[in-house]
Scaffold this motif. Sequence first.
Motif, mmCIF file in Angstrom:
data_model
loop_
_atom_site.group_PDB
_atom_site.id
_atom_site.type_symbol
_atom_site.label_atom_id
_atom_site.label_comp_id
_atom_site.label_asym_id
_atom_site.label_seq_id
_atom_site.Cartn_x
_atom_site.Cartn_y
_atom_site.Cartn_z
ATOM 1 N N LEU A 23 69.038 95.043 -29.778
ATOM 2 C CA LEU A 23 69.797 95.398 -28.585
ATOM 3 C C LEU A 23 69.961 94.205 -27.647
ATOM 4 N N GLY A 24 69.466 93.051 -28.083
ATOM 5 C CA GLY A 24 69.570 91.860 -27.248
ATOM 6 C C GLY A 24 68.674 91.916 -26.034
ATOM 7 N N GLN A 25 67.501 92.557 -26.167
ATOM 8 C CA GLN A 25 66.614 92.729 -25.019
ATOM 9 C C GLN A 25 65.745 91.492 -24.802
ATOM 10 N N HIS A 26 66.316 90.526 -24.116
ATOM 11 C CA HIS A 26 65.616 89.334 -23.657
ATOM 12 C C HIS A 26 65.741 89.352 -22.140
ATOM 13 N N PHE A 27 64.640 89.664 -21.457
ATOM 14 C CA PHE A 27 64.685 89.945 -20.033
ATOM 15 C C PHE A 27 64.569 88.661 -19.217
ATOM 16 N N ILE A 47 80.188 88.259 -2.702
ATOM 17 C CA ILE A 47 79.641 89.584 -2.978
ATOM 18 C C ILE A 47 78.897 90.034 -1.719
ATOM 19 N N ASN A 48 79.331 91.149 -1.163
ATOM 20 C CA ASN A 48 78.726 91.640 0.072
ATOM 21 C C ASN A 48 78.801 93.161 0.109
ATOM 22 N N GLU A 49 78.604 93.729 1.295
ATOM 23 C CA GLU A 49 78.573 95.189 1.412
ATOM 24 C C GLU A 49 79.892 95.857 1.079
ATOM 25 N N HIS A 50 80.959 95.076 0.991
ATOM 26 C CA HIS A 50 82.267 95.627 0.633
ATOM 27 C C HIS A 50 82.550 95.535 -0.869
ATOM 28 N N SER A 51 81.639 94.973 -1.628
ATOM 29 C CA SER A 51 81.850 94.737 -3.056
ATOM 30 C C SER A 51 81.291 95.880 -3.899
ATOM 31 N N HIS A 52 81.870 96.005 -5.099
ATOM 32 C CA HIS A 52 81.361 96.939 -6.112
ATOM 33 C C HIS A 52 81.168 96.127 -7.380
ATOM 34 N N VAL A 53 79.919 95.942 -7.768
ATOM 35 C CA VAL A 53 79.574 95.060 -8.877
ATOM 36 C C VAL A 53 79.185 95.878 -10.106
ATOM 37 N N LEU A 54 79.721 95.498 -11.251
ATOM 38 C CA LEU A 54 79.335 96.091 -12.528
ATOM 39 C C LEU A 54 78.334 95.165 -13.204
ATOM 40 N N GLU A 55 77.217 95.743 -13.642
ATOM 41 C CA GLU A 55 76.243 95.001 -14.442
ATOM 42 C C GLU A 55 76.083 95.705 -15.779
ATOM 43 N N ILE A 56 76.221 94.947 -16.860
ATOM 44 C CA ILE A 56 76.110 95.491 -18.212
ATOM 45 C C ILE A 56 74.777 95.069 -18.811
ATOM 46 N N GLY A 57 73.999 96.037 -19.264
ATOM 47 C CA GLY A 57 72.702 95.740 -19.863
ATOM 48 C C GLY A 57 71.692 95.218 -18.869
ATOM 49 N N PRO A 58 71.409 95.955 -17.796
ATOM 50 C CA PRO A 58 70.505 95.462 -16.748
ATOM 51 C C PRO A 58 69.047 95.358 -17.159
ATOM 52 N N GLY A 59 68.638 96.094 -18.222
ATOM 53 C CA GLY A 59 67.252 96.008 -18.675
ATOM 54 C C GLY A 59 66.270 96.374 -17.577
ATOM 55 N N PRO A 60 65.363 95.449 -17.204
ATOM 56 C CA PRO A 60 64.355 95.763 -16.196
ATOM 57 C C PRO A 60 64.893 95.763 -14.766
ATOM 58 N N ASN A 120 73.721 89.608 -17.640
ATOM 59 C CA ASN A 120 73.042 88.870 -18.699
ATOM 60 C C ASN A 120 73.397 89.621 -19.972
ATOM 61 N N LEU A 121 74.460 89.187 -20.646
ATOM 62 C CA LEU A 121 75.014 89.977 -21.748
ATOM 63 C C LEU A 121 74.156 89.911 -23.010
ATOM 64 N N PRO A 122 73.921 91.056 -23.639
ATOM 65 C CA PRO A 122 73.342 91.013 -24.986
ATOM 66 C C PRO A 122 74.261 90.198 -25.898
ATOM 67 N N TYR A 123 73.688 89.251 -26.619
ATOM 68 C CA TYR A 123 74.510 88.302 -27.371
ATOM 69 C C TYR A 123 75.474 88.976 -28.342
ATOM 70 N N GLN A 124 75.011 90.046 -29.000
ATOM 71 C CA GLN A 124 75.805 90.617 -30.082
ATOM 72 C C GLN A 124 77.024 91.390 -29.592
ATOM 73 N N ILE A 125 77.121 91.680 -28.294
ATOM 74 C CA ILE A 125 78.298 92.395 -27.794
ATOM 75 C C ILE A 125 79.134 91.530 -26.851
ATOM 76 N N VAL A 149 75.423 83.966 -21.290
ATOM 77 C CA VAL A 149 75.678 84.169 -22.708
ATOM 78 C C VAL A 149 75.020 83.060 -23.509
ATOM 79 N N GLN A 150 75.017 83.209 -24.810
ATOM 80 C CA GLN A 150 74.503 82.167 -25.698
ATOM 81 C C GLN A 150 75.310 80.888 -25.492
ATOM 82 N N GLU A 151 74.627 79.738 -25.507
ATOM 83 C CA GLU A 151 75.288 78.475 -25.168
ATOM 84 C C GLU A 151 76.463 78.166 -26.098
#
Length: 290
Positions: A23-27, A47-60, A120-125, A149-151
Amino acid sequence: MDDLNVRLLVELLRDRITPDRSLGQHFLLDEAVIARAVEIASKNHPINEHSHVLEIGPGPGSLTLELLRTGAKVTAIELDQEATSHLARVFNGADGKLQVIHADALETDWPEEITHIVSNLPYQISSPVLERIQKYHSSSQLKGISLLVQEEFAERMAMNKGYATRGPLGHSLWLDFDVELDSKVAPHSFSPSPRVHSRLTNLIPVNREMTQLIDNRLFRMVITECFANRRRKLRTSLKKPPKRLNRISGWHRSRWETASKSIPSETLDLRPENLSSEDWVSLISQITQS
């Protein structure tokens, strides 16, 4: 949230699960990298109080914590059920600022009115996520995107190391973004450590006047077809129409056969890696107008 820190978040989750490499779980543990990820996503639009941020694969929740401290609304999409429960438990909704969705980010609908994406994207996706980002951006106009992402993958996104890094990924991204490579991130910045180095990338939305003259689907389709055999000259790759060409309105085999005859011989003698993104636009424009 004042009592939370990155290492504590990672330790709390690792007490409950064994990270799944599939699952690409490298925290992410490095607080400097986390802060930089948020900083570069804010480069043109803070990015401030007016922003809406999407995070994919947040893990911890390492990045999640930093994003919430900006005052932004955060939507986090997490596939792992235990990680989803962990996020709900440690942040407790963050006073209504955090929505945690247990789902596959490639399949579930993304919320409307997202302004930024920081992940912090899981590499495989990484590749299919970028496709979804471009599709979302085409209708919603994102303001800032920061991805870890992976270098090697980052170099193909930016096409910054010559012909070898040119390909469908970078050319497709070029239609919508300038890709800037930022900090390199060593394996020890994660728990557990991956086997490869990573790179922070900044996708800056752009509007390129020259791309208004072409069909972006045709652009991507032709490039993908040609790079499927990157050592072949374009003369061979373009002789036959791309697969599924008839899915693009107005295009069919006979039109392609006529249009491809307009391509100059000196262009046909090149290989796909010899063409820049601008060259591909010119080629597609020439084919379309024939």
